[in-house]
Design a protein around this motif. Structure first.
Motif, PDB file in Angstrom:
ATOM      1  N   PHE A 142     -14.648  47.408  12.304  1.00  0.00           N
ATOM      2  CA  PHE A 142     -15.326  48.693  12.255  1.00  0.00           C
ATOM      3  C   PHE A 142     -15.015  49.599  13.445  1.00  0.00           C
ATOM      4  N   GLY A 143     -14.553  49.025  14.525  1.00  0.00           N
ATOM      5  CA  GLY A 143     -14.417  49.788  15.761  1.00  0.00           C
ATOM      6  C   GLY A 143     -15.751  49.832  16.485  1.00  0.00           C
ATOM      7  N   TYR A 144     -15.959  50.854  17.291  1.00  0.00           N
ATOM      8  CA  TYR A 144     -17.167  50.940  18.119  1.00  0.00           C
ATOM      9  C   TYR A 144     -18.413  51.248  17.300  1.00  0.00           C
ATOM     10  N   LEU A 145     -19.474  50.511  17.602  1.00  0.00           N
ATOM     11  CA  LEU A 145     -20.801  50.770  17.046  1.00  0.00           C
ATOM     12  C   LEU A 145     -21.724  51.081  18.219  1.00  0.00           C
ATOM     13  N   ASN A 146     -22.515  52.148  18.119  1.00  0.00           N
ATOM     14  CA  ASN A 146     -23.477  52.437  19.177  1.00  0.00           C
ATOM     15  C   ASN A 146     -24.668  51.470  19.044  1.00  0.00           C
ATOM     16  N   ARG A 147     -25.635  51.630  19.928  1.00  0.00           N
ATOM     17  CA  ARG A 147     -26.779  50.707  19.949  1.00  0.00           C
ATOM     18  C   ARG A 147     -27.461  50.611  18.584  1.00  0.00           C
ATOM     19  N   MET A 148     -27.789  51.750  17.998  1.00  0.00           N
ATOM     20  CA  MET A 148     -28.525  51.752  16.736  1.00  0.00           C
ATOM     21  C   MET A 148     -27.702  51.096  15.611  1.00  0.00           C
ATOM     22  N   ASP A 149     -26.431  51.452  15.509  1.00  0.00           N
ATOM     23  CA  ASP A 149     -25.580  50.859  14.475  1.00  0.00           C
ATOM     24  C   ASP A 149     -25.326  49.381  14.732  1.00  0.00           C
ATOM     25  N   THR A 150     -25.257  48.992  15.987  1.00  0.00           N
ATOM     26  CA  THR A 150     -25.058  47.575  16.312  1.00  0.00           C
ATOM     27  C   THR A 150     -26.256  46.754  15.852  1.00  0.00           C
ATOM     28  N   ILE A 151     -27.453  47.232  16.129  1.00  0.00           N
ATOM     29  CA  ILE A 151     -28.663  46.518  15.704  1.00  0.00           C
ATOM     30  C   ILE A 151     -28.711  46.445  14.177  1.00  0.00           C
ATOM     31  N   LYS A 152     -28.343  47.541  13.520  1.00  0.00           N
ATOM     32  CA  LYS A 152     -28.301  47.554  12.055  1.00  0.00           C
ATOM     33  C   LYS A 152     -27.281  46.539  11.542  1.00  0.00           C
ATOM     34  N   PHE A 153     -26.103  46.495  12.167  1.00  0.00           N
ATOM     35  CA  PHE A 153     -25.085  45.534  11.747  1.00  0.00           C
ATOM     36  C   PHE A 153     -25.566  44.092  11.947  1.00  0.00           C
ATOM     37  N   MET A 154     -26.256  43.837  13.037  1.00  0.00           N
ATOM     38  CA  MET A 154     -26.773  42.487  13.285  1.00  0.00           C
ATOM     39  C   MET A 154     -27.679  42.052  12.134  1.00  0.00           C
ATOM     40  N   ALA A 155     -28.522  42.955  11.645  1.00  0.00           N
ATOM     41  CA  ALA A 155     -29.411  42.633  10.527  1.00  0.00           C
ATOM     42  C   ALA A 155     -28.616  42.444   9.228  1.00  0.00           C
ATOM     43  N   ILE A 156     -27.601  43.283   9.004  1.00  0.00           N
ATOM     44  CA  ILE A 156     -26.778  43.154   7.791  1.00  0.00           C
ATOM     45  C   ILE A 156     -26.034  41.829   7.798  1.00  0.00           C
ATOM     46  N   HIS A 157     -25.452  41.472   8.924  1.00  0.00           N
ATOM     47  CA  HIS A 157     -24.710  40.211   9.024  1.00  0.00           C
ATOM     48  C   HIS A 157     -25.639  39.013   8.838  1.00  0.00           C
ATOM     49  N   THR A 158     -26.793  39.059   9.459  1.00  0.00           N
ATOM     50  CA  THR A 158     -27.754  37.966   9.321  1.00  0.00           C
ATOM     51  C   THR A 158     -28.216  37.849   7.872  1.00  0.00           C
ATOM     52  N   GLN A 159     -28.476  38.981   7.221  1.00  0.00           N
ATOM     53  CA  GLN A 159     -28.887  38.988   5.813  1.00  0.00           C
ATOM     54  C   GLN A 159     -27.803  38.357   4.926  1.00  0.00           C
ATOM     55  N   HIS A 160     -26.554  38.647   5.218  1.00  0.00           N
ATOM     56  CA  HIS A 160     -25.432  38.075   4.470  1.00  0.00           C
ATOM     57  C   HIS A 160     -25.492  36.546   4.487  1.00  0.00           C
ATOM     58  N   HIS A 161     -25.702  35.981   5.659  1.00  0.00           N
ATOM     59  CA  HIS A 161     -25.748  34.522   5.770  1.00  0.00           C
ATOM     60  C   HIS A 161     -27.052  33.944   5.228  1.00  0.00           C
ATOM     61  N   LEU A 162     -28.149  34.676   5.331  1.00  0.00           N
ATOM     62  CA  LEU A 162     -29.405  34.215   4.723  1.00  0.00           C
ATOM     63  C   LEU A 162     -29.256  34.129   3.202  1.00  0.00           C
ATOM     64  N   LYS A 163     -28.586  35.097   2.594  1.00  0.00           N
ATOM     65  CA  LYS A 163     -28.365  35.060   1.133  1.00  0.00           C
ATOM     66  C   LYS A 163     -27.557  33.826   0.753  1.00  0.00           C
ATOM     67  N   ILE A 164     -26.536  33.533   1.516  1.00  0.00           N
ATOM     68  CA  ILE A 164     -25.717  32.342   1.240  1.00  0.00           C
ATOM     69  C   ILE A 164     -26.572  31.095   1.350  1.00  0.00           C
ATOM     70  N   MET A 165     -27.392  31.009   2.390  1.00  0.00           N
ATOM     71  CA  MET A 165     -28.242  29.819   2.578  1.00  0.00           C
ATOM     72  C   MET A 165     -29.289  29.707   1.467  1.00  0.00           C
ATOM     73  N   ARG A 166     -29.840  30.823   1.029  1.00  0.00           N
ATOM     74  CA  ARG A 166     -30.790  30.774  -0.095  1.00  0.00           C
ATOM     75  C   ARG A 166     -30.119  30.200  -1.336  1.00  0.00           C
ATOM     76  N   ASP A 167     -28.884  30.609  -1.587  1.00  0.00           N
ATOM     77  CA  ASP A 167     -28.147  30.084  -2.734  1.00  0.00           C
ATOM     78  C   ASP A 167     -27.807  28.602  -2.574  1.00  0.00           C
ATOM     79  N   ILE A 168     -27.516  28.183  -1.366  1.00  0.00           N
ATOM     80  CA  ILE A 168     -27.215  26.768  -1.108  1.00  0.00           C
ATOM     81  C   ILE A 168     -28.405  25.891  -1.453  1.00  0.00           C
ATOM     82  N   VAL A 169     -29.599  26.303  -1.061  1.00  0.00           N
ATOM     83  CA  VAL A 169     -30.780  25.448  -1.235  1.00  0.00           C
ATOM     84  C   VAL A 169     -31.439  25.575  -2.604  1.00  0.00           C
ATOM     85  N   LYS A 170     -30.961  26.476  -3.458  1.00  0.00           N
ATOM     86  CA  LYS A 170     -31.531  26.627  -4.813  1.00  0.00           C
ATOM     87  C   LYS A 170     -31.462  25.332  -5.581  1.00  0.00           C
TER      88      LYS A 170
END
Length: 152
Positions: free
Chosen positions: A124-152
């Protein structure tokens, strides 16, 4: 830190307590791998953001960044984790809980940083503080979805 990221960290705790689970139909990695990777990413980004120089921030348009940041969706199996965020060796519940505590401390004051504190994402290139925090949540959500599917 965003309230969404706070909620996600609570869910991370619940996955740690469930133990390491594997479902090869979903991922060739188990839940502990996804947890460890997610926590390493959160820690690394938090540290980079905190220690960054606001003068280095150079915003630039990136189509993948535009799509992912606006949809909140990361397609599965398309990206590759940077080498430093790939879990190695045994991953224990104790290690994950310890790492989670570090993350909670590292992320609690991110909202108070200067707006142009930044993180340079490999795609993505540079992310400012606000976009970085948003990306952290998006990335974490991505892996949470995978884990939810694993444990189904």
């Amino acid at each position: 830190m965003s309230s969404k990221l706070n909620q996600q960290l609570a869910e991370v705790t619940s996955f740690i307590k469930k133990g390491d689970q594997l479902n090869l139909k979903v991922s060739d990695k188990g839940t502990y791998w996804h947890l460890d990777h997610s926590l390493q990413v959160l820690n690394g980004i938090s540290e980079t953001l905190t220690n960054s120089n606001p003068e280095d921030y150079q915003p630039k348009f990136s189509l993948p960044k535009f799509i992912i940041m606006n949809t909140g969706f990361i397609p599965r199996g398309k990206g590759r984790a940077p080498k430093q965020t790939i879990p190695e060796g045994g991953i224990s519940e104790e290690k994950l809980l310890s790492d989670l505590d570090k993350i909670k401390n590292a992320t609690k004051d991110l909202n108070n940083l200067a707006e142009n504190k930044n993180f340079k994402h490999p795609l993505f290139g540079y992310l400012n503080r606000m976009d970085t925090i948003k990306f952290m949540a998006i990335h974490t959500q991505h892996h949470l979805k995978i884990m939810r599917d694993i444990v189904k």
